[in-house]
Design a protein around this motif. Sequence first.
Motif: not given
Length: 251
Positions: A203-211
Amino acid sequence: MTTERIAIVTGAARGIGAEVARRLASDGHAVAVLDLDEAACQKVVDGIVADGGAALAVGADVTDETAVSAAVGRVAEKLGDPTILVNNAGIIRDNLLFKMTADDWDSVLSVHLRGAFLMSREVQKYQTAQGWGRIVNLSSTSALGNRGQVNYSAAKAGMQGLTKTLALELGRFGVTANAIAPGFIATDMTAATAERIGMGFEEFKKANAAEIPVRRVGEPADIAHVVSFYVSEGAGFVSGQVIYVAGGPKD
């Protein structure tokens, strides 16, 4: 054609350092895999040797002047004179300023800056004697400022100043010094950050990838590719530079 050199990679038991060590070995260099715990380096060394490369596990605290001298001397004795150095060793002790202890500050600055200074000072003896050398320092996008990382941000900004000064001082001896400033890279360190804030790593990686403009997080191999370029024969006219490897531009 790659000329075989002797490389030292610090903080190389895992993560970015381990991937850099493997990449340099695949490029044809002999690699000293250096970390605080020598036994933890052996898995990386065994993998390199299994693939036909040459590697040596070295345990040393990069903040200890005597230990650094002994470790570099051992590399020179066992592998040959080291002329490639990748200063990757680092730790995090994140906290907001008002919660941060002096020990949190001192330990982070010591591993990153004192460690890179001691390693560079020791290895440059071999580089200048041979008239050829490559120093690559790991900075971070946090050098531009990052909430909760006043110690880490200061250390990583310092790595850039260190790099530029090494380039000025050592260039006349055929030694280049450059830095890499990674953005979000999927490693044990970023996994620990996710755990600290109570978020699953995926979830952390997905949230960062979105930015991130390229819409993915980085992998250790992304950093290893840039190290491979910096230490190559063809990069001899590139020195004192900082490349942000972050999936997009950084101010």
